[in-house]
Each structure stands twice: as C-alpha cells, then as structure tokens.
Design a protein around this motif. Structure first.
Motif, mmCIF file in Angstrom:
data_model
loop_
_atom_site.group_PDB
_atom_site.id
_atom_site.type_symbol
_atom_site.label_atom_id
_atom_site.label_comp_id
_atom_site.label_asym_id
_atom_site.label_seq_id
_atom_site.Cartn_x
_atom_site.Cartn_y
_atom_site.Cartn_z
ATOM 1 N N TYR A 265 -0.571 -0.921 6.785
ATOM 2 C CA TYR A 265 -1.599 -0.779 7.804
ATOM 3 C C TYR A 265 -2.937 -0.495 7.131
ATOM 4 N N GLU A 266 -3.929 -1.321 7.413
ATOM 5 C CA GLU A 266 -5.278 -1.095 6.910
ATOM 6 C C GLU A 266 -5.965 -0.061 7.807
ATOM 7 N N ASN A 291 -10.388 8.130 2.212
ATOM 8 C CA ASN A 291 -11.830 8.375 2.289
ATOM 9 C C ASN A 291 -12.501 7.094 2.761
ATOM 10 N N ASN A 292 -12.735 7.026 4.047
ATOM 11 C CA ASN A 292 -13.365 5.873 4.717
ATOM 12 C C ASN A 292 -12.443 4.666 4.847
ATOM 13 N N LYS A 293 -11.840 4.191 3.754
ATOM 14 C CA LYS A 293 -10.957 3.036 3.815
ATOM 15 C C LYS A 293 -9.704 3.284 2.996
ATOM 16 N N GLY A 294 -8.588 2.690 3.436
ATOM 17 C CA GLY A 294 -7.348 2.818 2.693
ATOM 18 C C GLY A 294 -6.213 2.165 3.445
ATOM 19 N N VAL A 295 -4.985 2.421 3.004
ATOM 20 C CA VAL A 295 -3.807 1.836 3.636
ATOM 21 C C VAL A 295 -2.742 2.904 3.841
ATOM 22 N N ILE A 296 -1.892 2.667 4.822
ATOM 23 C CA ILE A 296 -0.641 3.395 4.998
ATOM 24 C C ILE A 296 0.479 2.411 4.733
ATOM 25 N N ASP A 297 1.376 2.734 3.795
ATOM 26 C CA ASP A 297 2.442 1.815 3.399
ATOM 27 C C ASP A 297 3.793 2.375 3.840
ATOM 28 N N LEU A 298 4.398 1.732 4.839
ATOM 29 C CA LEU A 298 5.720 2.127 5.334
ATOM 30 C C LEU A 298 6.754 1.033 5.107
ATOM 31 N N THR A 299 6.543 0.218 4.067
ATOM 32 C CA THR A 299 7.397 -0.964 3.867
ATOM 33 C C THR A 299 8.857 -0.617 3.606
ATOM 34 N N ASN A 300 9.141 0.579 3.125
ATOM 35 C CA ASN A 300 10.524 0.960 2.845
ATOM 36 C C ASN A 300 11.158 1.772 3.971
ATOM 37 N N LYS A 301 10.465 1.873 5.103
ATOM 38 C CA LYS A 301 10.969 2.654 6.221
ATOM 39 C C LYS A 301 11.642 1.762 7.259
ATOM 40 N N LEU A 305 9.086 3.141 15.911
ATOM 41 C CA LEU A 305 7.827 3.763 16.289
ATOM 42 C C LEU A 305 7.551 4.980 15.416
ATOM 43 N N TYR A 306 6.270 5.135 15.006
ATOM 44 C CA TYR A 306 5.838 6.273 14.204
ATOM 45 C C TYR A 306 4.520 6.795 14.752
ATOM 46 N N PHE A 307 4.173 8.042 14.371
ATOM 47 C CA PHE A 307 2.912 8.650 14.768
ATOM 48 C C PHE A 307 2.168 9.083 13.514
ATOM 49 N N VAL A 314 -11.549 20.666 11.426
ATOM 50 C CA VAL A 314 -11.148 20.827 12.822
ATOM 51 C C VAL A 314 -10.962 19.485 13.522
ATOM 52 N N LYS A 315 -11.284 18.393 12.857
ATOM 53 C CA LYS A 315 -11.103 17.072 13.444
ATOM 54 C C LYS A 315 -9.658 16.617 13.260
ATOM 55 N N SER A 316 -9.103 16.004 14.290
ATOM 56 C CA SER A 316 -7.745 15.496 14.191
ATOM 57 C C SER A 316 -7.521 14.434 15.247
ATOM 58 N N VAL A 317 -6.796 13.379 14.877
ATOM 59 C CA VAL A 317 -6.459 12.333 15.830
ATOM 60 C C VAL A 317 -5.104 11.763 15.455
ATOM 61 N N THR A 318 -4.326 11.365 16.459
ATOM 62 C CA THR A 318 -3.010 10.791 16.238
ATOM 63 C C THR A 318 -2.972 9.366 16.776
ATOM 64 N N LYS A 319 -2.423 8.453 15.973
ATOM 65 C CA LYS A 319 -2.285 7.062 16.365
ATOM 66 C C LYS A 319 -0.800 6.686 16.390
ATOM 67 N N LYS A 320 -0.417 5.971 17.431
ATOM 68 C CA LYS A 320 0.936 5.410 17.501
ATOM 69 C C LYS A 320 0.962 4.117 16.710
ATOM 70 N N ILE A 321 1.942 3.963 15.793
ATOM 71 C CA ILE A 321 2.059 2.726 15.021
ATOM 72 C C ILE A 321 3.489 2.219 15.111
ATOM 73 N N VAL A 322 3.620 0.894 15.094
ATOM 74 C CA VAL A 322 4.919 0.245 15.217
ATOM 75 C C VAL A 322 5.218 -0.514 13.943
ATOM 76 N N LEU A 323 6.419 -0.300 13.386
ATOM 77 C CA LEU A 323 6.879 -1.011 12.204
ATOM 78 C C LEU A 323 7.914 -2.042 12.634
ATOM 79 N N GLU A 324 7.604 -3.315 12.391
ATOM 80 C CA GLU A 324 8.491 -4.384 12.818
ATOM 81 C C GLU A 324 9.611 -4.606 11.810
#
Length: 324
Positions: A265-266, A291-301, A305-307, A314-324
């Motif tokens: 995920y970019e 830091n501004n840009k990067g990736v999340i790699d869940l290829t071995n999972k 559905l993941y969060f 104090v900033k925080s946000v949660t995103k729902k992501i789907v691994l096909e």
C-alpha cells in the motif's frame, strides 16, 4: 476548573454489560444496479468479524421482493459496529463467489463517495436499522457555547466529534455571526448512526469535551432518508449511551492506495507518523514509521481485513485496508 482530557484512539466503542438484543437491517436497493438473479448482497463488519463477503452464509441479505433486502442478527451486545455491505456475483449454480469487491465502486456500499463505513448503533433495546444503498444526505449541527464560562471565543476552537476513524471526526465548527452558536454543515452524509459530541480546544494538546471522565455520554442520531438538522447546548443532557474514550480532535490528511491490494500500500501523509496495523482479532501484524511518503507491506499476511493506525503526538487516524 477546566476538564482536560487526552484523546484516546479506539477501534470499537462498546458499552458494558447489557442484555443482548436483536438487530434488523433493512437495505433499500431500488436505485442500485442490483440484479437478484445474478448477484447477492452480504454484510461484513463488527457483527460477524469481517468475514469475506460470500463466505458467511448467515450474512446474506434476503430479498423481500419489493426492492428491499433484510438481514437479522440476534444476540448482539450494545455498542457501535462498523459495517459494510458488499455486492457479490453468483456462479452458475446460484452460489456466491466470495470477494471483497472494489472499495468505492458499486460492489461495496460503505459511504462512497465520502468513504464512511455504515455505523450501526446498538442500544439496550432491539434495533431496526434502515439504510439505502448509495443514499447520502446533509447534516446540519449547531451548539450554543454561551453558557460555557471557561470558553474564550477569541482563542478557543469548537469541534464536532462523531466516531473514532470516521471522516468527520474532529471537524471544526464556526460562529460566523459571532452570536456564540457554532455550526457545521456536512454534505453527502451516508445513512447511518452518528454519535454527537462537542469539544473545544485550549491548545494543540489540551481539549475540553462535554462530559467528565473517560466514560462519557454520547448523543446518537440516525441519518435515514432525509436531511438532518439539530441544535444543542454545550453539556446539556440529551444522552443515549455510554461509550469509551474519545478520538483525536485534529483531522489527518492521508491517502492510502491501492485498497484493496495484493499486499503493498502506497501511503501519502502530511508529516512523520508511526504506523501500527492490526487484524480483526486485534493482533498487531505490522509496525513501522513514515515521513510524508512510504509503503505498508503486508505481502506475507493472510488475505482479509486490517486496520492501520497512524499516530503522531496527539494526532491519530485509523484506515481500514483490505488484503486480497
């Protein structure tokens, strides 16, 4: 004395120790591109552990024959439940073909185009939740701050809170005519339940919410079939349930794509953040930083559905992501 609370990020806001109830979800698909002969609609969310649409036979909406579908869950405990509805194809034998579909298309209804999951609220009595595939409305809220003696309109800001991880959480309210009544208008709001909590900020790290302690009362409104307008007085009693914690008052600008993906995920985000990804059981499967840009790699999972939670001070946000 000002009541100052640190924001707490929770993935589920659930009340404690109540009798289990029955939840009936009525879904209007009369304006949707839906063919009951070749397609089926499945629930996936907090009621069934985010099962892949099509895999849980008990999560299929049943056709009422009038353009509406119904799904009934029994034995549900009170709380807020994130929920999505998915359109899946049937094979030649009429069996569903399990798939997560494509977020933001006709295959999934979770509040597209604004991207808000359906939020089903369960209280202490049986619930009938009416929603419409693709239906969005306007929500107008106002809060009177005139009686709040510690509030300083020249320095403090007022916010509307709905639910941790929801798009509108922490939206700033404005007092354009300087009468002490702050308003916010939210357009294209999906048909769902919304907690309504108001707060005002003293500084970047200090926020005063309406209610004392980590357990606080929350107003709950349902947007269903019509625009919604309501006015409140800060701290006035009009409460429906107790929930735990409070989400951060500041919105985080973030994009994450593709979603669903095969594992990579970019991510684009304003600033430096720590990342924590959990599965539907609450187990952490990935930790990192960006830091501004990067990736999340869940290829071995495992697919599912993941969060992903992004935190910076104090900033925080949660995103729902789907691994096909």
């Amino acid at each position: 004395m000002r009541r100052i609370f640190t924001s707490l990020l929770l993935l589920g806001l659930t009340s404690l120790t109540f009798a289990q109830v029955t939840v009936t979800i009525n879904l209007d698909v009369r304006d949707a591109d839906f063919d009951a002969a070749t397609e089926a609609i499945f629930y996936s969310g907090g009621f069934n552990g985010w099962a892949m649409p099509g895999e849980d036979a008990d999560a299929e909406f049943l056709d009422n024959g009038d353009g509406t579908l119904t799904l009934i869950y029994e034995g549900i405990e009170p709380g807020f439940y994130w929920s999505d509805f998915y359109e899946v194809d049937l094979d030649g034998s009429g069996n569903p073909i399990p798939t997560w579909g494509t977020s933001g298309s006709d295959r999934e209804w979770s509040g597209f185009p604004v991207g808000i999951d359906q939020n089903v609220y369960v209280g202490t009595e049986d619930v009938v939740y009416n929603t419409k595939w693709g239906g969005v409305y306007t929500m107008n809220l106002s809060v009177d701050m005139n009686a709040v003696v510690d509030f300083d309109a020249s320095t403090d800001k007022v916010y509307y809170h709905d639910h941790v991880g929801m798009k509108y959480n922490g939206t700033e309210m404005l007092d354009e005519d300087a009468d002490g009544i702050y308003t916010v208008t939210l357009a294209d709001v999906p048909s769902t339940f919304y907690p309504v909590v108001f707060a005002y900020s003293i500084s970047e790290t200090e926020t005063v919410f309406e209610y004392d302690a980590d357990r606080y009362d929350t107003r709950v409104v349902q947007i269903s079939g019509a625009d919604f307008t309501e006015s409140y007085v800060f701290d006035a009693s009009n409460t429906y349930t107790e929930v735990l914690g409070m989400a951060n008052a500041e919105l985080v600008n973030i994009s994450l794509y593709p979603n669903p993906s095969k594992g990579v995920y970019e991510v684009n985000i304003d600033g430096a953040y720590n990342i924590n990804v959990i599965d539907v059981t609450g187990k952490t499967v990935y930790k990192g930083s960006i830091n501004n840009k990067g990736v999340i790699d869940l290829t071995n999972k495992s697919r599912g559905l993941y969060f992903a939670t992004f935190t910076s001070g104090v900033k925080s946000v949660t995103k729902k992501i789907v691994l096909e």
